[in-house]
Design a protein around this motif. Sequence first.
Motif, PDB file in Angstrom:
ATOM      1  N   ALA A  47       0.746  -1.186  -0.268  1.00 15.94           N
ATOM      2  CA  ALA A  47       0.130  -0.089   0.008  1.00 15.94           C
ATOM      3  C   ALA A  47       0.875   1.368   0.090  1.00 15.94           C
ATOM      4  O   ALA A  47       2.143   1.289   0.447  1.00 15.94           O
ATOM      5  N   THR A  48       0.227   2.291  -0.569  1.00 17.13           N
ATOM      6  CA  THR A  48       1.010   3.764  -0.481  1.00 17.13           C
ATOM      7  C   THR A  48       0.172   4.512   0.213  1.00 17.13           C
ATOM      8  O   THR A  48      -1.206   4.330   0.183  1.00 17.13           O
ATOM      9  N   SER A  49       0.667   5.479   1.119  1.00 13.03           N
ATOM     10  CA  SER A  49      -0.058   6.457   1.589  1.00 13.03           C
ATOM     11  C   SER A  49       0.444   7.792   1.687  1.00 13.03           C
ATOM     12  O   SER A  49       1.722   7.996   1.346  1.00 13.03           O
ATOM     13  N   ARG A 106       9.062   5.732  -0.608  1.00 17.77           N
ATOM     14  CA  ARG A 106       9.996   4.651   0.091  1.00 17.77           C
ATOM     15  C   ARG A 106       8.899   3.831   1.056  1.00 17.77           C
ATOM     16  O   ARG A 106       8.040   4.447   1.450  1.00 17.77           O
ATOM     17  N   PRO A 107       9.341   2.513   1.016  1.00 20.05           N
ATOM     18  CA  PRO A 107       8.744   1.591   1.865  1.00 20.05           C
ATOM     19  C   PRO A 107       9.160   1.982   3.401  1.00 20.05           C
ATOM     20  O   PRO A 107      10.285   2.705   3.583  1.00 20.05           O
ATOM     21  N   TYR A 108       8.298   1.465   4.298  1.00 20.14           N
ATOM     22  CA  TYR A 108       8.841   1.761   5.880  1.00 20.14           C
ATOM     23  C   TYR A 108       8.175   0.570   6.409  1.00 20.14           C
ATOM     24  O   TYR A 108       7.375   0.128   5.993  1.00 20.14           O
ATOM     25  N   GLY A 109       8.813   0.507   7.938  1.00 19.81           N
ATOM     26  CA  GLY A 109       7.962  -0.230   8.701  1.00 19.81           C
ATOM     27  C   GLY A 109       8.005  -1.752   8.222  1.00 19.81           C
ATOM     28  O   GLY A 109       6.936  -2.268   8.446  1.00 19.81           O
ATOM     29  N   VAL A 110       9.020  -2.244   7.362  1.00 17.16           N
ATOM     30  CA  VAL A 110       8.962  -3.701   6.519  1.00 17.16           C
ATOM     31  C   VAL A 110       9.879  -4.675   7.773  1.00 17.16           C
ATOM     32  O   VAL A 110      11.019  -4.313   7.500  1.00 17.16           O
ATOM     33  N   PRO A 111       9.351  -5.734   7.972  1.00 17.98           N
ATOM     34  CA  PRO A 111       8.097  -6.041   8.372  1.00 17.98           C
ATOM     35  C   PRO A 111       7.664  -5.441   9.726  1.00 17.98           C
ATOM     36  O   PRO A 111       8.662  -5.049  10.456  1.00 17.98           O
ATOM     37  N   GLY A 112       6.527  -5.683  10.185  1.00 18.64           N
ATOM     38  CA  GLY A 112       6.436  -5.517  11.712  1.00 18.64           C
ATOM     39  C   GLY A 112       5.291  -4.109  11.811  1.00 18.64           C
ATOM     40  O   GLY A 112       5.051  -3.741  13.069  1.00 18.64           O
ATOM     41  N   HIS A 113       4.904  -3.411  10.744  1.00 18.14           N
ATOM     42  CA  HIS A 113       3.885  -2.209  11.134  1.00 18.14           C
ATOM     43  C   HIS A 113       2.976  -2.794  11.720  1.00 18.14           C
ATOM     44  O   HIS A 113       2.209  -3.906  11.527  1.00 18.14           O
ATOM     45  N   ARG A 114       2.415  -1.956  12.661  1.00 15.96           N
ATOM     46  CA  ARG A 114       1.458  -2.359  13.645  1.00 15.96           C
ATOM     47  C   ARG A 114      -0.098  -2.423  12.870  1.00 15.96           C
ATOM     48  O   ARG A 114      -0.795  -3.122  13.625  1.00 15.96           O
ATOM     49  N   HIS A 115      -0.029  -2.001  11.738  1.00 17.49           N
ATOM     50  CA  HIS A 115      -1.495  -2.299  10.980  1.00 17.49           C
ATOM     51  C   HIS A 115      -1.611  -3.511  10.555  1.00 17.49           C
ATOM     52  O   HIS A 115      -2.565  -4.227  10.251  1.00 17.49           O
ATOM     53  N   ALA A 116      -0.393  -4.378  10.411  1.00 20.19           N
ATOM     54  CA  ALA A 116      -0.572  -5.781  10.042  1.00 20.19           C
ATOM     55  C   ALA A 116      -1.316  -6.609  10.992  1.00 20.19           C
ATOM     56  O   ALA A 116      -2.351  -7.404  10.495  1.00 20.19           O
ATOM     57  N   PRO A 117      -0.951  -6.960  12.237  1.00 19.02           N
ATOM     58  CA  PRO A 117      -1.689  -7.590  13.221  1.00 19.02           C
ATOM     59  C   PRO A 117      -3.405  -6.980  13.335  1.00 19.02           C
ATOM     60  O   PRO A 117      -4.125  -7.881  13.636  1.00 19.02           O
ATOM     61  N   PRO A 172       4.058  -1.026   3.706  1.00 22.14           N
ATOM     62  CA  PRO A 172       3.361   0.276   3.458  1.00 22.14           C
ATOM     63  C   PRO A 172       4.526   1.245   2.758  1.00 22.14           C
ATOM     64  O   PRO A 172       5.703   0.896   2.955  1.00 22.14           O
ATOM     65  N   HIS A 173       4.198   2.017   1.983  1.00 22.97           N
ATOM     66  CA  HIS A 173       5.087   3.059   1.251  1.00 22.97           C
ATOM     67  C   HIS A 173       4.560   4.541   1.367  1.00 22.97           C
ATOM     68  O   HIS A 173       3.485   4.815   1.311  1.00 22.97           O
ATOM     69  N   LEU A 174       5.599   5.536   1.721  1.00 19.86           N
ATOM     70  CA  LEU A 174       5.077   6.969   1.619  1.00 19.86           C
ATOM     71  C   LEU A 174       5.319   7.418   0.110  1.00 19.86           C
ATOM     72  O   LEU A 174       6.309   6.966  -0.444  1.00 19.86           O
ATOM     73  N   VAL A 175       4.389   7.995  -0.553  1.00 18.27           N
ATOM     74  CA  VAL A 175       4.460   8.765  -1.581  1.00 18.27           C
ATOM     75  C   VAL A 175       4.350  10.114  -1.464  1.00 18.27           C
ATOM     76  O   VAL A 175       3.575  10.548  -0.551  1.00 18.27           O
ATOM     77  N   PRO A 176       4.607  11.006  -2.460  1.00 19.15           N
ATOM     78  CA  PRO A 176       4.718  12.402  -2.404  1.00 19.15           C
ATOM     79  C   PRO A 176       3.418  12.958  -2.576  1.00 19.15           C
ATOM     80  O   PRO A 176       3.084  13.568  -3.499  1.00 19.15           O
ATOM     81  N   ALA A 177       2.360  12.546  -1.786  1.00 20.29           N
ATOM     82  CA  ALA A 177       0.964  13.325  -1.774  1.00 20.29           C
ATOM     83  C   ALA A 177       0.750  13.598  -0.429  1.00 20.29           C
ATOM     84  O   ALA A 177       1.195  13.114   0.596  1.00 20.29           O
ATOM     85  N   SER A 178      -0.278  14.490  -0.279  1.00 18.95           N
ATOM     86  CA  SER A 178      -0.917  14.810   1.086  1.00 18.95           C
ATOM     87  C   SER A 178      -1.687  13.804   1.597  1.00 18.95           C
ATOM     88  O   SER A 178      -1.562  13.094   2.655  1.00 18.95           O
ATOM     89  N   ARG A 179      -2.471  13.412   0.597  1.00 22.47           N
ATOM     90  CA  ARG A 179      -3.792  12.565   1.307  1.00 22.47           C
ATOM     91  C   ARG A 179      -3.781  11.153   0.376  1.00 22.47           C
ATOM     92  O   ARG A 179      -3.248  11.446  -0.761  1.00 22.47           O
TER      93      ARG A 179
END
Lengths: 361, 361, 361, 361
Positions: B189-191, B214-225, B248-255
């Motif tokens: 997913a991108t956010s 950029r991806p982040y929190g891989v693996p182990g992001h709290r939204h996975a459980p 999850p990935h951060l992308v250059p958008a606000s929302r």
Amino acid sequence: MGGVSHPRSRRVSAGIVGGSGYSALELLRLLARHPRLELKWIFSRSHTGEPVASVYPSLRGVVSASFAPVEEPAALAGQADVVFFATPAGVAAEQAPLFLESGAAVVDLSADFRFRDEETYRRVYGKSHPHPEWLASSVYGIPELFRDELAHARLVGNPGCYPTAALLALAPLAREALLDPDAPIVVSATSGISGAGSQPGPAYHFPGATENVRPYGVPGHRHAPEMAAVLGRLVPPGKSAPVLTFIPHLVPASRGILATCVARPAREMPDEELLERYRRFYASHPWVRVLEPPELPQTKAVQGSNFCDLAIRWDPVAGVVVAMAAIDNLVKGAAGQAVQNVNVLMGWDEREGLEVVPLYP
Amino acid sequence: MGGVSHPRSRRVSAGIVGGSGYSALELLRLLARHPRLELKWIFSRSHTGEPVASVYPSLRGVVSASFAPVEEPAALAGQADVVFFATPAGVAAEQAPLFLESGAAVVDLSADFRFRDEETYRRVYGKSHPHPEWLASSVYGIPELFRDELAHARLVGNPGCYPTAALLALAPLAREALLDPDAPIVVSATSGISGAGSQPGPAYHFPGATENVRPYGVPGHRHAPEMAAVLGRLVPPGKSAPVLTFIPHLVPASRGILATCVARPAREMPDEELLERYRRFYASHPWVRVLEPPELPQTKAVQGSNFCDLAIRWDPVAGVVVAMAAIDNLVKGAAGQAVQNVNVLMGWDEREGLEVVPLYP
Amino acid sequence: MGGVSHPRSRRVSAGIVGGSGYSALELLRLLARHPRLELKWIFSRSHTGEPVASVYPSLRGVVSASFAPVEEPAALAGQADVVFFATPAGVAAEQAPLFLESGAAVVDLSADFRFRDEETYRRVYGKSHPHPEWLASSVYGIPELFRDELAHARLVGNPGCYPTAALLALAPLAREALLDPDAPIVVSATSGISGAGSQPGPAYHFPGATENVRPYGVPGHRHAPEMAAVLGRLVPPGKSAPVLTFIPHLVPASRGILATCVARPAREMPDEELLERYRRFYASHPWVRVLEPPELPQTKAVQGSNFCDLAIRWDPVAGVVVAMAAIDNLVKGAAGQAVQNVNVLMGWDEREGLEVVPLYP
Amino acid sequence: MGGVSHPRSRRVSAGIVGGSGYSALELLRLLARHPRLELKWIFSRSHTGEPVASVYPSLRGVVSASFAPVEEPAALAGQADVVFFATPAGVAAEQAPLFLESGAAVVDLSADFRFRDEETYRRVYGKSHPHPEWLASSVYGIPELFRDELAHARLVGNPGCYPTAALLALAPLAREALLDPDAPIVVSATSGISGAGSQPGPAYHFPGATENVRPYGVPGHRHAPEMAAVLGRLVPPGKSAPVLTFIPHLVPASRGILATCVARPAREMPDEELLERYRRFYASHPWVRVLEPPELPQTKAVQGSNFCDLAIRWDPVAGVVVAMAAIDNLVKGAAGQAVQNVNVLMGWDEREGLEVVPLYP
């Protein structure tokens, strides 16, 4: 900080067919600073005779050449040692042989020479290949995976941008038959919009593209069979590669591919082992940077450069490995890799002419 | 084009604890136009007594309220029918019971009441829950999946933004036990960066964040459980849900969140069947739009609105389904869904106060 | 937080000619929530008969109408009380009279009815006006400046986006003859790329437009004479307005105009006096927000809304005033102002149907 | 396409004080490829002893140095031929003399040595200068304007990013006393957010900064007196320069300044004359590109490079000239210009180490 030494002697001449897109612009940017490869001519049907700098304002004061004042690229056969095709699908298939026969090496940035057998080409591109006799001798141009073959190649099928990122991320596992052949690989990737080319269109119009993320070509993007075919060549003889699904997304950036590849390994793979394998696999390859944890790749860290940044993680909950790659789609995913391929073909240092430091921020 | 009718009578009063972040700003934006739910007070430790519009310039001329002139939220117990917590992890766990005991309904936008059992909470958040006695009666706040329970709830654990998107994408298959329990689900997913909150930080600083993925929190992001736990509740009794990996990935958008979910179904699933199942599943849910092929979701088509756009495809080559969801992380992924939950709690039309048309382009 | 009350009775019907651009999309977005103005038909030559939501994915589930199944807009004359023209230059000039003669009011979002005399029109647009007889009775549609005339108008020339911002920034000084007529006014403005319309083109192609700022149309942009003409009407009889130079710039945003206007006042003007004059001038105008120092306008604080944010400063070193305005070019700069004009024409509250809270962040 | 020849002999050593910001990162990027200037040490209080590449991921594989393992920069005096200060205001004023006395040349990227007289410094920066004795011998570092002085300088006050753009745009007119001294000059400029530095903050947080344009520091930005002071030096003796107002704006881009300067010339100035004057003025300066009409500058055409692109137009309606300049604020506006200044100091070709081709798109 050393870098390659730059003797200015023994220059090789280069021609570019298809000069009106982003790949050509990137080739021009790189050749302008390549110590051994010199632009001899550039051909574009839509800019015949125009100064290059009037078409590309960024190159004013950098490139003094003009587009060749000829109607057909054929008129330029025999006038360059290396010819790059930065043309839409089908053009190189028709015209590359002419240049090959004149003695030039050809690097085709389109997909015309990426498949070794005509049948796959026909299935993916929906038409027969006009020069299938050249397919068998073409080499798929990822030097990190096929350096030896490239060293003796005359015709290079320069890879797609997505396959470059995904294959570099998966190769160390594929080569050692460490991917579970029964679990599908998932390649989810984002691309900056330059990946769609320089031709304006509704999906690339700034107002609708900014602040927007969208998948496209799901399923059935042509880069999926390209990845699958090369993956099949990477696994050891007698082994088979897993099937693969590929979901590309457009993101609001000009450049950069981030490929996130998820695969089930043949057995548990702790992070340390993965990292060690990747480090070893890419030890002699200057354009791949295997990142130390906790660092993860980000497209901006390679912006404008030929680097591919890689990270790999084991997810113990799902029992999968996640391999992530970042490249600049126009450099390592297109023009930079094309120049790297020429460096290998010529027996030069692979870094020649590519030592652009990433532009950050 | 009709829309909900807006009787102005019988207004319910609302309080907001935690008023300095984007979720609070969105709640204020939505309440300002909600015909039945009226802001009574808003509390922020860092803005005590300040006019709301001086903190949020976009609300000048829209919201005339000031932040409550009190030192502690406890001072406001009993002064609103509904209380939203838009606070960092841990605050609602401590303070929600106070408001619940005063008779208010509570919608917690943090993760404090999303897990039903304390053990999972403790495992994911690394500490014990100060009021575990309330966990069992809290309801996970996705109205499309738990509408009946929500209609009788007093305490709502408003879901994470990523789980909202992924669960809406996967629910129609999970509910009917159509996911192969032996193949891991991949959620990539991108956010947009507002998902990381309103607090500045190096990864969210514009120069490094623009033109970057950029991806982040891989693996182990709290939204996975969180996804896994809810998925487990969705499958029929006696069946088990597949394991899940989340990138999850951060992308250059606000929302905007775009969740791409890949799963192996229990059997082949042609597109028409998938589409029909999804259409039927969401037929009575005004905030989910199941897109007609060839349309695919794009985050900008839901920008600023409470819509979730869904598309689903069968990939015959890899034998997987690809389910894609787009939401505005601050609306359907946070404040909008919170308001929707209140609408359900109160027995109102689910669309009340949420009829903001997406802002495009 | 109150807002306008919304009696649903006595709806007025609206038609839209020119339905394929961003102004039409914005009109649709606003009409979908307008309590008194109801879309009756929308005409677009390129979408005849298609559902609106299939052309604009953001409107799926919001707008159920289809484009009128007719070949020519003339076929729709007499079928709406108010007709909006959101057409390229020249179309309204030809066709508005037909609708006016059928009894409808017309709001033209193009430039065809913005000039009162044919000569200026001809000079600026390089052709003669096909219906000059209507020019004198058309009213320039900035309600904050021409409310009384608009209240009795049948034909409104809806202003350009840049002139709206610049004129609102300068009007309080112009009306009182406080601008030094001997010093040229400088209007330097930035626009989001939606201001260039929905038609893709090289300058609006995402890869080249992102991370780019560029002036264009210098000198000679058509909005310069529009500003000058209206400024001339604002100064008291017998006084003359200063000349004006206008430099527009494209910036990498979808929406938003920021107009920075520099003028030499007739005498020294301390900040307090300026602020007081501006506050008083706009006291009865709900869509202009005069910001309290030290706040300065920012386009995102008005995003999606009909607000115009204004700030004004005295620069004692240069002896000039700097007036800065921010609007959403598609709302206060186009469709929102058009709806506001209809509200005035109809004698409704100016806020009707426009109470979209700005979308921030 | 030739370019500078690159003998690797006779390298000059460089030190950098203040290594944690964008200017330092850019210096590192440029020095990594400079054939004559070699990084000897870099000092940052917050990164003592850390590898540079761990702080700047883009430099992994490019820069192998570590931050100096010392507590104070003084410990490094005498260890480099050239020292760059990329420090906050006040640091170079204190510490540069130490390095100067050790025999090094100093290029200060902060504002500490940009003013020749202490009084102006004190007025603008609100404190007295700790080493006013060095102010008179410092040279303002725009080689295109002060090349002769720079050739003999030991201490360079590297200009602000905005002044660089505005002064290059105005200099050809100022030098010939062609600006009407009675009409204020208006400099309206936009900057990418990297101009505000690498420190995160609310105004630079991605969600609020994207899709946003905002003026700031109006009036009273410190670059206004810097521009005015240098403009005063440019006009011929006995002439006076016009006063100047400066309005900077933040735009949603990482890099790039676009300065739009409006001035009333002493007499009418047709475009051809202007163009001819500008061409002649910059004929021997490789880093200024005077654009041919109808081309106008755009920040992306200089991205990552040391170019300044200029265009100039006569507006016959307002009787003013509009001079527009585009630079990369971190290159020609900071680190690139600093390197260019060293090239001039050392008597090298001004292009040495700066031949990065602009990155477009």
